[in-house]
Structure formats: structure tokens, C-alpha cells
Write a protein that holds these residues in place. Structure first.
Motif, mmCIF file in Angstrom:
data_model
loop_
_atom_site.group_PDB
_atom_site.id
_atom_site.type_symbol
_atom_site.label_atom_id
_atom_site.label_comp_id
_atom_site.label_asym_id
_atom_site.label_seq_id
_atom_site.Cartn_x
_atom_site.Cartn_y
_atom_site.Cartn_z
ATOM 1 N N PRO A 139 27.765 -48.411 19.151
ATOM 2 C CA PRO A 139 28.060 -49.122 17.902
ATOM 3 C C PRO A 139 29.051 -50.246 18.179
ATOM 4 C CG PRO A 139 28.335 -46.735 17.659
ATOM 5 C CD PRO A 139 28.191 -47.006 19.113
ATOM 6 N N GLY A 140 28.957 -51.292 17.376
ATOM 7 C CA GLY A 140 29.889 -52.390 17.561
ATOM 8 C C GLY A 140 31.322 -52.014 17.241
ATOM 9 N N HIS A 141 31.515 -51.116 16.259
ATOM 10 C CA HIS A 141 32.869 -50.780 15.810
ATOM 11 C C HIS A 141 32.899 -49.333 15.330
ATOM 12 C CE1 HIS A 141 36.321 -51.330 12.726
ATOM 13 N NE2 HIS A 141 36.843 -51.167 13.912
ATOM 14 N N GLN A 194 28.566 -45.409 7.918
ATOM 15 C CA GLN A 194 27.643 -46.060 7.001
ATOM 16 C C GLN A 194 28.330 -46.381 5.660
ATOM 17 O OE1 GLN A 194 23.579 -44.066 7.303
ATOM 18 N NE2 GLN A 194 24.917 -42.456 8.139
ATOM 19 N N HIS A 234 26.659 -42.338 11.412
ATOM 20 C CA HIS A 234 25.359 -42.197 12.051
ATOM 21 C C HIS A 234 25.483 -41.093 13.096
ATOM 22 C CE1 HIS A 234 23.439 -45.884 10.488
ATOM 23 N NE2 HIS A 234 24.635 -46.452 10.586
ATOM 24 N N MET A 253 23.490 -51.236 16.294
ATOM 25 C CA MET A 253 24.252 -50.699 15.176
ATOM 26 C C MET A 253 25.624 -51.379 15.138
ATOM 27 S SD MET A 253 25.678 -46.831 14.672
ATOM 28 C CE MET A 253 24.303 -46.198 15.632
ATOM 29 N N ASP A 254 25.921 -52.043 14.023
ATOM 30 C CA ASP A 254 27.171 -52.788 13.930
ATOM 31 C C ASP A 254 28.375 -51.860 13.745
ATOM 32 O OD1 ASP A 254 28.803 -55.125 13.685
ATOM 33 O OD2 ASP A 254 28.833 -54.794 11.517
ATOM 34 N N LYS A 255 28.230 -50.839 12.891
ATOM 35 C CA LYS A 255 29.331 -49.926 12.596
ATOM 36 C C LYS A 255 28.842 -48.486 12.652
ATOM 37 C CE LYS A 255 31.748 -53.163 9.541
ATOM 38 N NZ LYS A 255 32.274 -53.383 8.155
ATOM 39 N N ASN A 295 34.481 -47.626 12.925
ATOM 40 C CA ASN A 295 35.229 -47.936 11.703
ATOM 41 C C ASN A 295 35.651 -46.654 10.982
ATOM 42 O OD1 ASN A 295 32.380 -47.619 11.319
ATOM 43 N ND2 ASN A 295 32.530 -48.449 9.254
ATOM 44 N N THR A 351 36.521 -50.670 19.455
ATOM 45 C CA THR A 351 35.228 -51.245 19.833
ATOM 46 C C THR A 351 34.894 -50.758 21.239
ATOM 47 O OG1 THR A 351 36.391 -53.258 20.541
ATOM 48 C CG2 THR A 351 35.422 -53.267 18.345
ATOM 49 N N ASP A 375 32.606 -51.205 23.494
ATOM 50 C CA ASP A 375 32.144 -52.107 24.545
ATOM 51 C C ASP A 375 32.971 -53.374 24.665
ATOM 52 O OD1 ASP A 375 30.171 -50.596 25.667
ATOM 53 O OD2 ASP A 375 28.528 -51.478 24.522
ATOM 54 N N ASP A 376 34.032 -53.495 23.871
ATOM 55 C CA ASP A 376 34.842 -54.706 23.912
ATOM 56 C C ASP A 376 36.249 -54.354 23.452
ATOM 57 O OD1 ASP A 376 35.059 -57.390 24.541
ATOM 58 O OD2 ASP A 376 34.613 -58.080 22.506
#
Length: 338
Positions: free
Chosen positions: A20-22, A6, A12, A1-3, A24, A105, A107-108
Motif C-alpha cells: 500500500p502507498g500509505h 478503507q 484491506h 492500493m493507495d491506502k 493510514n 509509507t 516503500d518510501d
């Protein structure tokens, strides 16, 4: 999942196999309880984020947290030496979060607090799946600790739940991972790998209840040669889904709702923690605590984090019980208005 959020402005929800990547949050369709769409100022004011890194071993206990509460940035760090009973602790409060930065983010990225000659820094590295804590204090205390979720393989708890009438919380939890690094302080110098230290990590953010309270429990260590971790809560992150779980050698095992029984006026006395499904039957005896009280009117907190030892059993379905015998961990009792 990028964000997490949605295109329709809604998060989500659920328990995810990966982060999730971000987060947001600015894309969230934030509304008042009566349905009025709220703007950027309200989104900033109500969005809160925190990250915590805990260290557990027979020779040294430690905890460090950073929080962005919009109107104030806060942080704390402590070290406890069980054999001597000595403790080092520091607290920091920065109006409007000046001197802090927070990545969205999970994980980063980097979250950190700087004040004078003091630095609290938490790093998340996606490429290596490593989490790192760096603390440098003006009294010479230095903590450099890290763990990996890659080797050996580890499945974090990644969850997003609805909160109150108009909010949500994303939380990512890790416990039961071996920790490496070093600590230098007035309590002594420690090689975390040599003393068999384990770690706990918590990355949480979202639109939490404006006035809330919760209890939380975590342990990390070895039981019968197996890496064991535990993460339980009551009062938060439990609408539709719960974050309650434990880990055996990195495998995540889900737990139902839990009950904490304890004396709020005597937090070092016995806590009893049980799960509705029977998988958790533990007692906890405190050996020390970090506590903070803050009352600024619009923001208030009564926070107790107790460190001590757990005894009892974890009873995974269809498997032999895991005996927990004097394993180090944390419990928490917190009230907050933000």
C-alpha cells in the motif's frame, strides 16, 4: 492500493501484489473489545511499528532493528565475525520515542533513531525500489548497506491480517536478495558485494496483540547457483492468511503453516522447522545470538535472535527439491507485552 485503511475505517486484508502507498492507521475505526469507539490517544498508544535489516555472509553477519512502541523507541545493531567468534552489539531505548522518526509509507520514507553520536537509519526509496541501512556509532562502527527489488526482479511478501478481536498487522518481507555496500568496524572492513552478502528486510506495523509471542525463521543465500530466501513465522501474522513463503530467484512461493521445535532454555541447540504442506524440512544450528530483556511493567520483552546455519530441503510443488547446505540465517523466539 493507495491506502491500507478503507473509507469505512476497516483495513484491506489479504496478500497483496505490491505494498500500500500509505499505512493510514489514524483512519482506522479502532474499537474496544466491547465495541466502544476509541479516540486518538488509544490509537497512538496501541499502534506499534518496527523495521529490521539483516546481513548474511560467510564472513560477516549483522542485524539492525528500529521499533516505535509509543511509550518507548528502541533499537539495536550487532555484527558477528564467524571466523573469530567476535561480536559487536549496541542497544538503545528512548522514552516516548524522542530522537526517533518513523514513516508510514513502506516503500518510501525514512525511519531513524538518534542518540548522542549514534545513528540507526533505514531508508526506503520508491523510485529505485531500494532499501538502505545506514549505521554510524560513536565507536567508529559504520554500516552502509543496500539492495534493490528491481534488478533482478523480486516479489516481496505484502500481507495484512486481522489480529485478536480489534486489531490488524501489515507486514512486508524480503529475503534472498544480494546486498552491496561496506562495513567498517573493530571486526574489520568489508565490501559486502565482494564477500557475497545477502540481505533480509522486514517492515511491520499495526495494532498487534497486547501480549503475544512468536517464532520466526529466515535464510538468504545461494543454493546450486540460485538465489534463495525464506521467511517463516508461528504465532503472528497467521489469522486467515500467513506470511510463510520462500523465494527462488526472486519468485515468491507460498507455504502453509509451520512448526518450530526447539529448547527455549538452549536456543543455540538444534531447531527443527517443518511446514504442514511438506515444502519446508529444515534444521538450524545456532552459532551466536542477540538477546534483550526489558520489563517496565506496562511494556515487557524477552527477545532472542539467533544466527547460525540451516540444513535440509525446500520442496516446491512440481519442482525438484532445493538442497540447503549450511546456509546462514536467523531464528527468533520472542515474548512481548506492549
Amino acid at each position: 492500493m493507495d491506502k491500507l485503511i478503507q473509507p469505512d475505517g476497516q483495513p484491506h486484508y489479504g496478500i497483496f501484489p505490491a505494498a500500500p502507498g500509505h499505512i493510514n492507521y489514524r483512519d482506522f475505526d479502532f474499537r474496544s473489545p466491547m465495541g466502544r469507539r476509541l479516540g486518538a490517544l488509544a490509537k497512538w498508544r496501541r499502534f506499534h511499528q518496527f523495521q529490521y535489516f539483516g546481513l548474511l555472509s560467510d564472513e560477516l553477519i549483522g542485524g539492525c532493528a528500529l521499533a516505535n512502541l509509543s511509550l518507548v523507541g528502541v533499537g539495536f545493531v550487532y555484527l558477528f565475525h564467524p571466523s573469530s567468534g567476535r561480536m559487536i552489539e549496541r542497544q538503545f531505548k528512548l522514552p516516548l520515542g524522542f530522537g526517533t522518526r518513523f514513516s508510514q509509507t513502506p516503500d518510501d520514507g525514512v525511519c531513524e533513531l538518534r542518540q548522542g553520536g549514534n545513528l540507526l537509519r533505514l531508508e526506503n526509496h520508491a523510485a529505485t525500489r531500494e532499501k538502505r541501512l545506514l549505521v554510524e556509532l560513536d565507536d567508529g562502527t559504520r554500516i552502509d548497506a543496500c539492495f534493490s527489488e528491481r534488478e533482478p526482479a523480486f516479489q516481496p511478501m505484502c500481507i495484512c491480517t486481522p489480529t485478536a478481536v480489534n486489531g490488524w498487522v501489515y507486514a512486508q518481507k524480503v529475503a534472498g536478495v544480494a546486498c552491496r555496500g561496506e562495513v567498517r568496524s573493530e571486526l574489520g572492513n568489508f565490501d559486502l558485494g565482494q564477500i557475497g552478502a545477502f540481505a533480509h528486510h522486514d517492515w511491520s506495523a499495526g495494532y498487534m496483540r497486547p501480549e503475544t509471542n512468536w517464532n520466526w525463521a529466515c535464510l538468504s543465500g545461494l543454493a546450486d547457483g540460485r538465489r534463495v530466501g525464506l521467511n517463516l513465522s508461528c504465532g503472528v501474522n497467521e489469522t486467515s492468511f500467513t506470511e510463510n513463503c520462500f523465494w527462488l530467484d526472486g519468485e515468491l512461493l507460498k507455504v502453509d503453516s509451520v512448526r518450530f521445535e526447539f529448547d527455549r532454555d538452549r536456543p543455540l541447540h538444534t531447531w527443527t522447522i517443518t511446514s504442514q504442506d511438506g515444502q519446508v524440512a529444515l534444521t538450524f544450528e545456532g552459532e551466536g545470538l542477540h538477546q534483550e530483556r526489558l520489563n517496565l511493567g506496562v511494556i515487557a520483552s524477552n527477545f532472542k535472535q539467533v544466527f547460525g546455519r540451516f540444513c535440509g530441503e525446500l520442496r516446491p510443488f512440481g519442482r525438484p527439491p532445493v538442497v540447503i547446505d549450511e546456509m546462514w540465517g536467523f531464528v527468533e523466539d520472542q515474548y512481548v507485552k506492549w
